[in-house]
Design an enzyme around this catalytic site. Structure first.
Site, PDB file in Angstrom:
ATOM      1  N   CYS A 127      41.447  11.739  26.275  1.00 14.86           N
ATOM      2  CA  CYS A 127      42.271  12.937  26.039  1.00 14.86           C
ATOM      3  C   CYS A 127      43.166  13.261  27.240  1.00 14.86           C
ATOM      4  O   CYS A 127      44.052  14.112  27.141  1.00 14.86           O
ATOM      5  CB  CYS A 127      41.388  14.123  25.712  1.00 14.86           C
ATOM      6  SG  CYS A 127      40.208  13.771  24.409  1.00 14.86           S
ATOM      7  N   HIS A 270      45.090  20.397  26.695  1.00 15.76           N
ATOM      8  CA  HIS A 270      44.615  19.479  25.655  1.00 15.76           C
ATOM      9  C   HIS A 270      44.003  20.310  24.530  1.00 15.76           C
ATOM     10  O   HIS A 270      43.247  21.250  24.782  1.00 15.76           O
ATOM     11  CB  HIS A 270      43.577  18.525  26.256  1.00 15.76           C
ATOM     12  CG  HIS A 270      42.769  17.801  25.234  1.00 15.76           C
ATOM     13  ND1 HIS A 270      43.350  17.176  24.160  1.00 15.76           N
ATOM     14  CD2 HIS A 270      41.425  17.629  25.101  1.00 15.76           C
ATOM     15  CE1 HIS A 270      42.388  16.638  23.412  1.00 15.76           C
ATOM     16  NE2 HIS A 270      41.224  16.898  23.962  1.00 15.76           N
ATOM     17  N   ASN A 301      41.920  17.814  16.979  1.00 17.24           N
ATOM     18  CA  ASN A 301      41.906  17.254  18.334  1.00 17.24           C
ATOM     19  C   ASN A 301      42.363  15.799  18.234  1.00 17.24           C
ATOM     20  O   ASN A 301      41.630  14.951  17.738  1.00 17.24           O
ATOM     21  CB  ASN A 301      40.480  17.381  18.887  1.00 17.24           C
ATOM     22  CG  ASN A 301      40.304  16.738  20.252  1.00 17.24           C
ATOM     23  OD1 ASN A 301      41.075  15.871  20.653  1.00 17.24           O
ATOM     24  ND2 ASN A 301      39.277  17.146  20.964  1.00 17.24           N
TER      25      ASN A 301
HETATM   26  O1  UT7 Z   1      38.640  16.091  23.293  1.00 16.41           O
HETATM   27  C1  UT7 Z   1      37.672  15.681  24.171  1.00 16.41           C
HETATM   28  C2  UT7 Z   1      36.964  16.831  24.705  1.00 16.41           C
HETATM   29  N1  UT7 Z   1      36.155  17.411  23.675  1.00 16.41           N
HETATM   30  C3  UT7 Z   1      35.892  18.679  23.735  1.00 16.41           C
HETATM   31  O2  UT7 Z   1      36.377  19.341  24.593  1.00 16.41           O
HETATM   32  C4  UT7 Z   1      34.917  19.253  22.720  1.00 16.41           C
HETATM   33  C5  UT7 Z   1      34.038  20.255  23.404  1.00 16.41           C
HETATM   34  N2  UT7 Z   1      32.997  20.816  22.574  1.00 16.41           N
HETATM   35  C6  UT7 Z   1      33.221  21.610  21.516  1.00 16.41           C
HETATM   36  O3  UT7 Z   1      34.352  21.825  21.152  1.00 16.41           O
HETATM   37  C7  UT7 Z   1      32.048  22.281  20.873  1.00 16.41           C
HETATM   38  O4  UT7 Z   1      30.884  21.994  21.599  1.00 16.41           O
HETATM   39  C8  UT7 Z   1      31.839  21.921  19.374  1.00 16.41           C
HETATM   40  C9  UT7 Z   1      32.957  22.555  18.559  1.00 16.41           C
HETATM   41  C10 UT7 Z   1      31.836  20.417  19.208  1.00 16.41           C
HETATM   42  C11 UT7 Z   1      30.516  22.483  18.893  1.00 16.41           C
HETATM   43  O5  UT7 Z   1      30.474  23.880  19.060  1.00 16.41           O
HETATM   44  P1  UT7 Z   1      29.276  24.595  19.813  1.00 16.41           P
HETATM   45  O6  UT7 Z   1      29.545  26.017  19.779  1.00 16.41           O
HETATM   46  O7  UT7 Z   1      29.118  23.973  21.173  1.00 16.41           O
HETATM   47  O8  UT7 Z   1      28.042  24.232  18.880  1.00 16.41           O
HETATM   48  P2  UT7 Z   1      26.557  23.854  19.331  1.00 16.41           P
HETATM   49  O9  UT7 Z   1      26.445  22.395  19.425  1.00 16.41           O
HETATM   50  O10 UT7 Z   1      26.145  24.705  20.495  1.00 16.41           O
HETATM   51  O11 UT7 Z   1      25.723  24.347  18.084  1.00 16.41           O
HETATM   52  C12 UT7 Z   1      25.575  25.757  17.786  1.00 16.41           C
HETATM   53  C13 UT7 Z   1      24.883  25.924  16.458  1.00 16.41           C
HETATM   54  C14 UT7 Z   1      23.565  25.143  16.341  1.00 16.41           C
HETATM   55  O12 UT7 Z   1      22.715  25.883  15.506  1.00 16.41           O
HETATM   56  P3  UT7 Z   1      21.537  26.811  16.106  1.00 16.41           P
HETATM   57  O13 UT7 Z   1      20.668  25.881  16.896  1.00 16.41           O
HETATM   58  O14 UT7 Z   1      22.249  27.828  16.963  1.00 16.41           O
HETATM   59  O15 UT7 Z   1      20.900  27.384  14.897  1.00 16.41           O
HETATM   60  C15 UT7 Z   1      23.964  23.857  15.619  1.00 16.41           C
HETATM   61  O16 UT7 Z   1      22.906  23.302  14.906  1.00 16.41           O
HETATM   62  O17 UT7 Z   1      25.734  25.406  15.419  1.00 16.41           O
HETATM   63  C16 UT7 Z   1      25.048  24.353  14.697  1.00 16.41           C
HETATM   64  N3  UT7 Z   1      26.028  23.344  14.367  1.00 16.41           N
HETATM   65  C17 UT7 Z   1      26.767  23.370  13.249  1.00 16.41           C
HETATM   66  N4  UT7 Z   1      26.790  24.241  12.225  1.00 16.41           N
HETATM   67  C18 UT7 Z   1      27.653  23.989  11.244  1.00 16.41           C
HETATM   68  C19 UT7 Z   1      26.392  22.260  15.095  1.00 16.41           C
HETATM   69  N5  UT7 Z   1      27.354  21.577  14.455  1.00 16.41           N
HETATM   70  C20 UT7 Z   1      27.593  22.246  13.315  1.00 16.41           C
HETATM   71  C21 UT7 Z   1      28.493  22.056  12.258  1.00 16.41           C
HETATM   72  N6  UT7 Z   1      28.498  22.944  11.248  1.00 16.41           N
HETATM   73  N7  UT7 Z   1      29.362  21.016  12.225  1.00 16.41           N
END
Ligand code: UT7
Length: 345
Positions: A127, A270, A301
């Protein structure tokens, strides 16, 4: 003659200025909604929008390649720059989704564009690839290595996305952005701040290496499809790194160019996640008057393509002024990052 008595090497004269002369962008036709993504993962439109800011993304057609998309973006950039193909001396293609280990995509692109015999090569900086390319191009033009350099950020991430992976299936999109960097009467590209943290290699990575998959194919003689080495991400790790480590880099980039956030006419981070962008705005104490790229909502993205695509959109829609000052920062797999201030074409 030199002091050693040998003939002296002829080198380019002193440093010149460089700037971006033209930008181009290409978004594939097919719009993929969150509903479509949710057919394969346990998620919802609401969750995806709230956690990433993505409403929809574009996907390339099956037979559409990174070279096809790069060609479309490059033709627009060349036309807008008023530069002909034969003026380009170097083609730098930033991509991590060209599906050939070799040859690189850049020579093929240069051939398509009718650029006669340029230096042409790919760079792999995920990226941050486009900002790495802009830095290299700037140095080449300033040093006299080339008069005009074509820099492309392009990805067909749909080829490397596991549609069943909840952590990444919704985030990636396809597209291309291109810039013509060339000689200038004034400085148009500020100092680049860049770096890497190889200890975080696992944070975003291809799941298996090609050689790990090889025994499955060769030793077992299997003919059914083998596991595909899609890209996977430790979302939270990357998120925290982007928010806490990249904001200070953005601040230092503005300072290195002798500016303050108040001088900016656009902020083009980005397009990783809308919440990362919002956190960076806060950390930068970005004045309200500075427009911020939010292309992720409709483009997803697109890794190396995201910054030139987002900047092109801001210029096309009159959201950012031609000739204005923009801060751009790319960060991603490696982990790697690169950032600079540029004068928008
Ligand atoms: O381009 C290269 C660089 N990439 C980035 O910069 C990406 C950086 N990361 C992100 O953008 C975020 O971490 C994501 C958008 C990928 C994920 O968001 P998050 O807020 O970090 O989610 P998380 O992994 O902390 O999960 C939070 C909750 C969890 O549930 P509980 O444990 O709180 O009940 C997950 O199980 O959301 C749940 N979850 C989902 N729910 C619905 C994780 N993925 C999903 C999903 N749909 N796809």
């Amino acid at each position: 003659m030199t002091v050693t008595g040998r003939k002296q090497i002829t080198v380019s004269p002193g440093m010149r200025h460089a700037r971006i002369h033209g930008l181009g962008g290409y978004r594939p036709e097919r719009v993929v909604t969150n509903e479509e993504i949710c057919q394969f993962i346990d998620s919802s439109d609401e969750w995806i929008q709230q956690r990433s800011g993505i409403v929809s993304r574009r996907r390339a057609a099956e037979d559409e390649t990174v070279i096809d998309m790069a060609e479309a973006a490059s033709r627009q950039a060349l036309e807008r720059a008023g530069i002909s193909a034969d003026q380009i001396g170097v083609v730098i293609m930033a991509t991590v989704s060209h599906p050939f280990q070799t040859p690189a995509a850049a020579p093929g692109l240069a051939h398509r564009l009718g650029i006669p015999n340029p230096a042409a090569f790919d760079i792999s900086a995920a990226c941050a690839g486009y900002c790495h390319g802009i830095s290299l191009a700037n140095d080449m033009v300033r040093a006299g290595t080339a008069d005009y350099v074509l820099v492309i950020g392009v990805e067909k991430l749909s080829d490397f996305t596991d549609k069943h992976d909840r952590g990444s299936a919704f985030i990636f999109g396809d597209g291309a952005g291109a810039a013509v960097v060339g000689v200038s009467d004034y400085p148009g590209i500020g100092p680049t701040l860049w770096g890497s943290m190889g200890e975080q290699a696992e944070a975003i990575t291809q799941r298996e290496s090609w050689t790990e998959l090889r025994p499955q194919m060769e030793d077992t003689g299997r003919t059914d499809p083998i596991a595909w080495p899609s890209f996977v991400m430790q979302g939270q790790t990357v998120f925290r790194w982007a928010v806490f480590s990249m904001a200070p880099v953005a601040v230092q980039t503005v300072e290195a160019a002798g500016l303050t956030p108040d001088d900016l006419d656009a902020f083009v981070p980005h397009q990783a996640n809308m919440r990362i962008t919002d956190a960076m705005i806060k950390a930068l104490k970005l004045p309200q008057h500075v427009p911020v790229a939010r292309d992720i909502a409709e483009t997803g993205n697109t890794s190396a393509a995201s910054i030139p695509l987002a900047m092109s959109r801001m210029l096309d829609e009159g959201e950012a002024p031609h000739g204005g000052i923009a801060l751009q920062i790319g960060f991603g797999a490696g982990l790697v990052y690169a950032s600079q201030v540029v004068i928008m074409p």
